[in-house]
Design a protein around this motif. Structure first.
Motif, PDB file in Angstrom:
ATOM      1  N   CYS A 107       0.099 -17.638  22.650  1.00 27.54           N
ATOM      2  CA  CYS A 107       0.855 -16.504  23.191  1.00 27.54           C
ATOM      3  C   CYS A 107       0.441 -15.163  22.589  1.00 27.54           C
ATOM      4  CB  CYS A 107       2.337 -16.728  22.935  1.00 27.54           C
ATOM      5  SG  CYS A 107       2.734 -16.752  21.204  1.00 27.54           S
ATOM      6  N   TRP A 112       0.858 -10.084  19.291  1.00 28.13           N
ATOM      7  CA  TRP A 112       1.360 -10.003  20.671  1.00 28.13           C
ATOM      8  C   TRP A 112       1.814  -8.608  21.042  1.00 28.13           C
ATOM      9  CZ3 TRP A 112       6.314  -8.635  22.118  1.00 28.13           C
ATOM     10  CH2 TRP A 112       7.244  -8.510  21.080  1.00 28.13           C
ATOM     11  N   GLY A 121      -2.301 -15.178  25.137  1.00 28.25           N
ATOM     12  CA  GLY A 121      -2.187 -16.533  25.654  1.00 28.25           C
ATOM     13  C   GLY A 121      -3.402 -16.905  26.478  1.00 28.25           C
TER      14      GLY A 121
END
Lengths: 189, 400, 172
Positions: A107, A112, A121
């Motif tokens: 992810c 992120w 991801g």
């Protein structure tokens, strides 16, 4: 002496389905592509090396995508790398499996939010069969993920799709807690 | 430096005699070819891409392409608080997480101007040196694989697992520790930790000898590395080389000695440099030897630290950690000796925010790798792998 | 420098090195900032930067043969971009000094020192990649970490990440 050896020496016959034989053969020699991206690749190397010895499962890394059945996406996939990952995936012969190892390839991991150059991801670009969480996952959990792939292969049949096999795997999933409890009770702990 | 001027020769067939390339045949009808190596290649140690212009077996130019693992370290740092940068520093040089944390911690401490408890310093040095050994073991093991020797790899990883076990015991993680915090440590070491470390030191000494018998004294290994990729000292300094690479070129330069930090001035250890008896100074074998010798020195440092370690009585590993890290406005450039060289952090604070305004990591591999173009010119293709292996790059640190 | 302030040996060495450069270049460089963490001076006349760099490397009493780091910085308040270089005289005189050079935020240019220190070559490419200032006279100024067709300069304070890259969604 194992069942197979006995069968061969005494001219005996073993009856099973074609699916079983094919699946048994395929899952006993999974060849992943030796393809390290980042930190997880070091844990993948550690899993291949002396202490964890992946070769006992018939798993031996190959350098070329054309010889491998399994792609272990070990590490952060960046935008620059994404197109190469797609190309490598396309170079692998069918049937092929993808294991996403570590938070980054699941992810985006710790990158992120602010990682402008990180692909959040790997499943955004290629289909993933098994996800292994961790940053990085321990060798034990990588082995667990590989055994999940083996289970998936066991679920496959001629004539059913990968999606159906994955569904079967999800339905027949084994809860490890139950096994651990049972083992604990057995030794009287 | 070994160079072969192939311009105007057409193509050549060459062989190598110890440290010089000998031309066997000239004007063979071959054409210049572009050979792309990587980003998926077993011996580029990750996702490095090299675009080589080859003339027969000779490389006329090798251009590295980076950025396949650019994980935006600096952007992440600008958006998180000072203590939250520590896990990101782990992921820079993931083979030596402790050393990267150490470098970051001392940089911020320099900016904050705070005193650290002595026991913290000792524990930091012990875990950093253990991690240095683990990192060099990976470097040596994979270098063996690059040159066709698989067994040393298995030996190295066997011993590395013991170090990882020790560090896991202290910090809770196998590779990316988040153990050395700004101003202290996450935890004190477990009760029997020092005893086990001592056991490991005693265990590892003969194993290091075994490893060098297996690899460093192996004739094939020596033939593949002796006289390959020679870098003279002055050019190495101009390229900004540091760590084992610079010492391999014969410059006795170690930040632990020359720009001392922490408790290194109190410790007795040598800075190994090649003497020219076993190798040509500045070649791949020298760099490998420096790494092998450094492991011995690290063992010595660990032993001394265990002996001098202050007692744990009334010790709190987090006592010196500020409640809120907000340094006064200013800039700092701090650095530490990583297994791969000088890892520096440039940090700028505006005095108001709890986040750094700018945090730049000066990566040792990035700088060491920049000499690739010069090093590989005129070498044979198989020697290219030996050169990359001897630079010992970690792509996480190169691309950040 | 304030009276009575304790100045460490390292800063004194840097100040001595600065005074030699100041003697030669005068007003082209700013006053010396004698802080304890990173003593530095700024190059006011950026066009002289390569010349100052060569002088710093070759003068027998300076001998800054080692460039430790080159950092790109964004100063949105001043509408400027800049670089900070950390120098050291490695294994010779062992003194350290940092230098700042600034240029305009839009279309700014700084002379390249890649011909003086090889280290600067990749670091300047990185600064260009992240901030977008150009380095005049650099042998091959192109992006190093981001892909060639990446939009924008990521480490500028007002950077907005692009939505798509080659059909792949970029934000989370």
């Amino acid at each position: 002496m194992g069942l197979l050896d006995a069968g061969i020496t005494k001219h005996n016959m073993l009856v099973t389905s074609v699916d079983n034989v094919l699946n048994w053969a395929r899952l006993s020699s999974l060849w992943p592509m030796g393809f390290g991206l980042a930190c997880c690749a070091i844990e993948m190397m550690a899993t291949n090396a002396s202490n964890y010895d992946l070769e006992r499962f018939g798993i031996f890394p190959r350098s070329s995508p054309r010889q491998s059945d399994l792609m272990i996406v070990a590490g952060t996939v960046t935008m620059k790398m994404a197109e190469r990952v797609i190309r490598l995936y396309e170079q692998m012969p069918e049937p092929r499996y993808v294991l996403s190892m570590g938070s980054c390839s699941n992810c985006g991991g710790p990158y992120w939010e602010h990682g402008y150059h990180v692909l959040k991801g790997v499943d955004r670009i290629i289909p993933v069969d098994v996800y292994v969480p961790g940053c990085p996952p321990r060798p034990e959990s990588l082995i667990g993920g590989l055994m999940k792939i083996q289970e998936l292969i066991r679920m496959e049949q001629i004539g059913i799709s990968r999606a159906d096999a994955l569904k079967k795997l999800a339905e027949k999933s084994v809860d490890p807690r139950f096994i651990i409890e049972r083992e604990r009770k057995a030794v009287g702990a | 430096m070994q160079e072969l001027d192939t311009a105007g020769l057409g193509s050549v067939r060459v062989t190598r005699k110890s440290d010089t390339v000998v031309i066997l045949e000239k004007d063979l009808a071959t054409e210049q070819m572009v050979l792309a190596m990587g980003p998926q290649h077993p011996s580029t140690h990750g996702v490095l891409k090299l675009e080589c212009l080859t003339d027969g077996e000779v490389i006329t130019q090798a251009e590295p392409y980076l950025g396949y693992l650019h994980r935006c370290f600096e952007k992440c740092c600008e958006n998180v608080d000072y203590p939250a940068v520590v896990p990101y520093t782990d992921r820079l040089d993931y083979l030596a997480g402790m050393n990267s944390e150490f470098a970051y911690a001392i940089t911020v401490e320099k900016l904050l101007d705070i005193e650290i408890p002595r026991r913290v310093e000792f524990i930091r040095v012990i875990v950093a040196e253990l991690n240095r050994i683990a990192s060099h073991l990976v470097a040596i093991g994979t270098y063996g694989i690059d040159l066709g020797a698989f067994t040393p790899f298995l030996f190295c990883f066997r011993d590395r697992e013991i170090i990882l076990g020790l560090l896991e015991w202290a910090s809770g993680a196998r590779m990316l520790y988040n153990y050395i915090w700004v101003g202290g440590l996450a935890y004190d070491v477990p009760a029997d930790f020092l005893k086990r470390v001592k056991e490991f030191v005693n265990y590892f000494r003969p194993k290091a000898v075994e490893l060098s018998e297996l690899l460093t004294e192996n004739e094939i290994f020596v033939k593949r590395t002796f006289g390959i990729g020679i870098m003279p000292a002055d050019v190495a300094i101009n390229y900004g080389w540091s760590g084992p690479m610079l010492r391999g070129s014969g410059v006795k330069w170690d930040l632990r000695r020359n720009d001392p930090y922490s408790i290194y001035p109190e410790l007795d250890f040598k800075v190994p440099v090649p003497d020219g008896k076993h190798s040509v100074i500045g070649d791949c074998l020298s760099r490998h030897l420096v790494r092998a010798w450094e492991m011995d020195e690290s063992l010595k440092i660990i032993e001394q630290c265990i002996d001098k370690m202050p007692s744990a009585e009334g010790f709190n590993s987090r006592s010196a950690i500020p409640k809120r890290i907000r340094p006064k406005a200013g800039e700092v450039y701090g650095r530490a000796e990583n297994p791969r060289g000088e890892l520096g952090f440039y940090i700028e604070s505006d005095g108001k925010s709890t986040k750094p305004v700018r945090c730049k990591a000066r990566s040792s591999c990035f700088v060491n790798l920049s000499a690739m173009k010069d090093l590989s010119k005129g070498q044979l293709i198989p020697d290219l792998v030996a050169i990359i292996g001897s630079i010992d790059i970690v792509l996480g640190e190169v691309d950040r | 420098m304030e009276e009575g302030k304790v100045i460490s040996q390292l800063v004194k060495e840097s100040a001595a090195a600065y005074s030699i450069i100041h003697e030669k270049f005068g007003l082209a460089i700013s006053d010396f900032d004698a802080n304890e963490t990173m003593p530095f001076f700024e190059v006011v006349d950026a066009s002289l930067w390569t010349e100052i760099a060569l002088f710093m490397r070759d003068h027998p009493k300076l001998k800054f043969n080692y460039m430790a780091c080159l950092t790109g910085v964004d100063y949105p308040a001043e509408e400027k971009l800049g670089i900070i270089c950390n120098f050291e005289s490695l294994a010779l005189l062992n003194h350290k000094l940092a230098v700042k050079v600034k240029c305009a935020r839009e279309g700014g240019s700084i002379p390249s020192v890649a011909c003086v220190w090889h280290t600067a070559n990749w670091h300047e490419r990185e600064a260009y990649d992240m901030f977008g200032m150009t380095f005049a006279g650099h042998p091959e100024l192109r992006r190093i970490l981001c892909p060639e067709d990446w939009e924008g300069y990521p480490l500028r304070k007002d950077y907005k990440v692009q939505d798509q890259y080659h059909g792949i969604k970029v934000p989370y």
